[in-house]
Design a protein around this motif. Structure first.
Motif, PDB file in Angstrom:
ATOM      1  N   GLN A  59       7.962  -4.807  -7.670  1.00 50.37           N
ATOM      2  CA  GLN A  59       7.541  -3.985  -6.532  1.00 50.37           C
ATOM      3  C   GLN A  59       6.096  -3.513  -6.708  1.00 50.37           C
ATOM      4  O   GLN A  59       5.312  -3.510  -5.750  1.00 50.37           O
ATOM      5  N   ILE A  62       3.852  -6.313  -5.923  1.00 49.52           N
ATOM      6  CA  ILE A  62       3.762  -6.524  -4.466  1.00 49.52           C
ATOM      7  C   ILE A  62       2.859  -5.476  -3.829  1.00 49.52           C
ATOM      8  O   ILE A  62       1.984  -5.780  -2.999  1.00 49.52           O
ATOM      9  N   PHE A  63       3.069  -4.202  -4.210  1.00 50.41           N
ATOM     10  CA  PHE A  63       2.241  -3.121  -3.663  1.00 50.41           C
ATOM     11  C   PHE A  63       0.775  -3.300  -4.055  1.00 50.41           C
ATOM     12  O   PHE A  63      -0.126  -3.020  -3.258  1.00 50.41           O
ATOM     13  N   SER A  64       0.545  -3.754  -5.272  1.00 50.18           N
ATOM     14  CA  SER A  64      -0.833  -3.979  -5.709  1.00 50.18           C
ATOM     15  C   SER A  64      -1.495  -5.070  -4.874  1.00 50.18           C
ATOM     16  O   SER A  64      -2.656  -4.941  -4.448  1.00 50.18           O
ATOM     17  N   ALA A  65      -0.738  -6.153  -4.610  1.00 55.21           N
ATOM     18  CA  ALA A  65      -1.285  -7.233  -3.785  1.00 55.21           C
ATOM     19  C   ALA A  65      -1.583  -6.735  -2.373  1.00 55.21           C
ATOM     20  O   ALA A  65      -2.633  -7.043  -1.793  1.00 55.21           O
ATOM     21  N   ARG A  66      -0.626  -5.949  -1.816  1.00 53.35           N
ATOM     22  CA  ARG A  66      -0.854  -5.407  -0.471  1.00 53.35           C
ATOM     23  C   ARG A  66      -2.039  -4.451  -0.448  1.00 53.35           C
ATOM     24  O   ARG A  66      -2.837  -4.438   0.491  1.00 53.35           O
ATOM     25  N   PHE A  67      -2.166  -3.659  -1.495  1.00 57.10           N
ATOM     26  CA  PHE A  67      -3.282  -2.716  -1.568  1.00 57.10           C
ATOM     27  C   PHE A  67      -4.612  -3.463  -1.625  1.00 57.10           C
ATOM     28  O   PHE A  67      -5.583  -3.080  -0.964  1.00 57.10           O
ATOM     29  N   GLU A  68      -4.657  -4.533  -2.414  1.00 58.62           N
ATOM     30  CA  GLU A  68      -5.876  -5.323  -2.488  1.00 58.62           C
ATOM     31  C   GLU A  68      -6.191  -5.972  -1.139  1.00 58.62           C
ATOM     32  O   GLU A  68      -7.344  -6.022  -0.706  1.00 58.62           O
ATOM     33  N   GLU A  69      -5.120  -6.443  -0.458  1.00 58.45           N
ATOM     34  CA  GLU A  69      -5.327  -7.036   0.864  1.00 58.45           C
ATOM     35  C   GLU A  69      -5.858  -5.996   1.853  1.00 58.45           C
ATOM     36  O   GLU A  69      -6.799  -6.264   2.617  1.00 58.45           O
ATOM     37  N   LEU A  70      -5.249  -4.803   1.830  1.00 56.35           N
ATOM     38  CA  LEU A  70      -5.721  -3.729   2.713  1.00 56.35           C
ATOM     39  C   LEU A  70      -7.143  -3.313   2.366  1.00 56.35           C
ATOM     40  O   LEU A  70      -7.943  -3.011   3.259  1.00 56.35           O
ATOM     41  N   SER A  71      -7.462  -3.286   1.093  1.00 56.89           N
ATOM     42  CA  SER A  71      -8.823  -2.938   0.679  1.00 56.89           C
ATOM     43  C   SER A  71      -9.822  -3.960   1.209  1.00 56.89           C
ATOM     44  O   SER A  71     -10.904  -3.606   1.704  1.00 56.89           O
ATOM     45  N   LYS A  73      -9.401  -5.886   3.867  1.00 49.32           N
ATOM     46  CA  LYS A  73      -9.501  -5.706   5.313  1.00 49.32           C
ATOM     47  C   LYS A  73     -10.341  -4.474   5.656  1.00 49.32           C
ATOM     48  O   LYS A  73     -11.117  -4.486   6.612  1.00 49.32           O
TER      49      LYS A  73
END
Length: 202
Positions: A59, A62-71, A73
């Motif tokens: 988890q 996953i959150f780290s990947a999403r955070f990097e993606e949001l960063s 964007k």
């Protein structure tokens, strides 16, 4: 007697040791099974916690990947916003510059129109001044007022904005044909403000 007792004791000793060994082995087996039964829940708990920890790590990944993606964007949106601001500033400066140029052009147009009006008024006055002596001489020769083509007296009329022959005829109470005959050299389609024409008397 003593020898028999000694031999009997000697023969009983291995049996006692064997019994003791059996008892100790049974005790060891019992304690081993008890310990195993107690250890199994602990192992299961540790395994469950290890699984939970692995799930938590997944988890977190996953959150780290999403955070990097949001960063990423967010950085892209910030760049886009900066570009929009820059374009907005350029557009605002261009609009201000265009407004200034339009204002300058408007002032120049107004000045030019004023000069043209002034020149036109001066030209009409000069033409009227030159025509006045001719009309006076003609009047003196005929001993009457200005003689129109129809043979009657005339008065001068100064063209105003929106004037045309039929409107002038209606305004002065003369016929359109009489007005045309009184002004043979005037092009009724090219009347100019300040221009003077002859109005025949009824």
């Amino acid at each position: 007697m003593d020898d028999d007792e000694i031999q009997s004791s000697s023969s009983m000793l291995p049996i006692a040791i064997a019994i003791l060994a059996v008892v100790l082995g049974g005790a060891g087996l019992y304690f081993g099974l008890s310990a195993n039964q107690r250890i199994n829940p602990i192992d299961e708990s540790i395994s469950a916690r290890t699984t939970s920890l692995a799930e938590l790590e997944d988890q977190i990944s996953i959150f780290s990947a999403r955070f990097e993606e949001l960063s990423a964007k967010t950085d892209e949106l910030s760049s886009t916003l900066n570009r929009v601001k820059a374009y907005g500033n350029q557009s605002e400066q261009a609009i201000k510059k265009l407004a200034g140029e339009l204002n300058t052009n408007r002032k120049q147009i107004v000045k030019t129109a004023e000069k043209l009006n002034e020149l036109a008024a001066n030209g009409f006055r000069s033409a009227a001044a030159q025509a006045a002596p001719t009309a006076t001489a003609s009047n003196n020769n005929d001993s009457a007022s200005t003689a129109p083509a129809s043979g009657g007296s005339t008065t001068l009329y100064t063209i105003e904005s929106g004037d045309y022959f039929s409107k002038i005829a209606a305004k002065t109470g003369v016929s359109l044909q009489a007005l045309i005959d009184a002004n043979p050299g005037v092009d009724s389609r090219r009347l100019q403000i300040g221009q003077q024409i002859n109005i025949p008397s009824n």
